[in-house]
Design an enzyme around this catalytic site. Structure first.
Site, short mmCIF file in Angstrom:
data_model
loop_
_atom_site.label_atom_id
_atom_site.label_comp_id
_atom_site.label_asym_id
_atom_site.label_seq_id
_atom_site.Cartn_x
_atom_site.Cartn_y
_atom_site.Cartn_z
N HIS A 20 16.68 -4.04 -18.64
CA HIS A 20 15.28 -4.57 -18.20
C HIS A 20 14.21 -4.18 -19.22
O HIS A 20 14.32 -3.54 -20.13
CB HIS A 20 14.93 -3.72 -16.96
N GLY A 31 0.53 -8.20 -10.01
CA GLY A 31 1.72 -7.97 -10.67
C GLY A 31 2.47 -8.99 -11.34
O GLY A 31 2.14 -10.03 -10.87
N GLY A 85 11.22 -6.61 -2.32
CA GLY A 85 11.80 -6.66 -3.65
C GLY A 85 11.75 -5.30 -4.26
O GLY A 85 12.31 -5.32 -5.26
N THR A 142 19.75 -3.13 -8.38
CA THR A 142 20.80 -4.22 -8.68
C THR A 142 22.06 -3.30 -9.00
O THR A 142 23.13 -3.72 -8.45
CB THR A 142 20.80 -5.42 -9.69
N LYS A 155 9.57 -1.28 -16.59
CA LYS A 155 10.33 -0.91 -15.06
C LYS A 155 10.30 0.66 -14.62
O LYS A 155 10.70 1.46 -15.66
CB LYS A 155 11.98 -1.45 -15.24
N GLY A 207 0.90 -6.51 -3.95
CA GLY A 207 1.40 -6.50 -5.36
C GLY A 207 0.69 -7.59 -6.15
O GLY A 207 1.36 -8.05 -7.12
N ALA A 208 -0.09 -8.54 -5.47
CA ALA A 208 -0.21 -9.71 -5.93
C ALA A 208 -0.62 -10.05 -7.34
O ALA A 208 -0.58 -11.02 -7.99
CB ALA A 208 -1.23 -10.48 -4.92
N THR A 263 11.86 -2.01 -5.90
CA THR A 263 13.28 -0.95 -5.87
C THR A 263 12.96 0.29 -6.20
O THR A 263 11.77 0.75 -6.17
CB THR A 263 14.10 -1.70 -6.90
#
Ligand code: NAP
Length: 259
Positions: free
Chosen positions: A147, A11, A92, A158, A151, A8-9, A94
């Site tokens: 957010h 992003g 990370g 969280t 998203k 996902g570099a 979600t």
């Protein structure tokens, strides 16, 4: 040196991770993967391009750790590809089902760690810890998470984790009033682990959460704001260093914060 592949570099989070890894003396960035951006230069002054094929990049560069900040629809496949090849995962992304995580970890070869954190900001971990403590004494609680408008998942990872932690410590579960008499659907939010969660999505926001408690003649608000994505980077680096020597599924940055 720990050899790191970032999935996902291209992003928002992935590019911040690339910068953080490049700036860490004990880490070496060996590959950057992001299929829709294949062949693009990673960044100015970095002499390799983005790869579109995770398995191929792993075979070619032998990373120790894959960091994944992609999309709920892609993350399970990426984890399976990395674990199959004995690569530790720091995740990370979600919106992934916890049962899916558990079954992916079961397939991991011995000595491989799947580390997942719904929030890598140290302040957010403390916010969750303080909220769990407060719920022991103030059981009436609602979560408002806010957010940015890109998203993919709602409620946030969280908020789901906070609700689970509150459910563990809360000794009584008060009725969440007003649901039966809603005038507009959803006005009273989602109910997770008997905790009401409201999700706000707006341009301009990054990642924010307020846990609001009510008691007799008083309220308590515990709030965390990530105002910049660099807020997550110390936690991501802790995760990369923390998976080395660990085994199996580990959930939550708090597992690594206290050594
Ligand atoms: P983003 O800007 O959309 O970045 C995701 C990147 O992954 C995009 O470049 C996307 O490509 C790419 N991608 C999609 N499928 C892929 C695949 N199969 N392999 C590799 N790359 C793939 O999203 P973001 O804001 O960085 O957020 C990413 C994830 O991290 C979300 O799930 C978000 O909730 C989560 N997050 C977690 C934390 C935490 O602390 N745990 C903090 C912030 C965000 P396209 O160009 O095709 O979209």
């Amino acid at each position: 040196m720990i050899r790191v592949l970032v999935s996902g570099a291209a992003g928002r989070m992935g590019s911040a991770v690339v910068t953080a890894v490049l700036g860490a003396e004990d880490l070496s960035l060996v590959a950057a993967v992001d299929p829709a951006h294949e062949g693009q230069p990673l960044a100015e002054g970095v002499d390799f391009t983005i790869s579109g094929d995770l398995a191929g990049a792993i075979e070619a560069t032998s990373p120790d750790v894959m960091v994944d900040f992609t999309h709920p629809s892609a993350v399970a496949g990426n984890i399976a590809t990395a674990l199959d090849r004995g690569v530790h995962c720091v995740v990370g992304t979600t919106g992934i089902d916890p049962r899916m995580l558990a079954s992916l970890a079961e397939t991991a070869p011995e000595g491989t760690c799947l580390f997942v954190a719904p929030n890598f900001a140290l302040g957010a971990v403390l916010m969750m810890r303080f909220a769990a403590e407060a719920a022991r004494y103030l059981p009436h609680v609602e979560i408002i998470e806010l957010h940015h408008d890109k998203k993919a998942d709602a409620p946030s990872g969280t908020a789901l984790r906070t609700a689970a932690l509150i459910a563990e410590t809360r000794e009584s579960v008060p009725h969440a009033p007003g649901r039966e008499t809603e005038v507009a659907d959803g006005a009273r939010g989602a109910l997770v682990e008997n905790v009401t969660i409201h999700s706000v999505r707006l341009p301009g926001l990054v990642a924010h959460q307020e846990v609001l408690f009510g008691g007799q003649g008083q309220t308590l608000a515990i709030r965390h704001d990530s105002i910049d994505r660099t807020s997550f980077m110390p936690g991501v680096l802790l995760g990369i260093r923390g998976v080395i020597g660990r085994n199996g599924l580990v959930v939550g940055l708090e597992q690594l914060m206290d050594g």
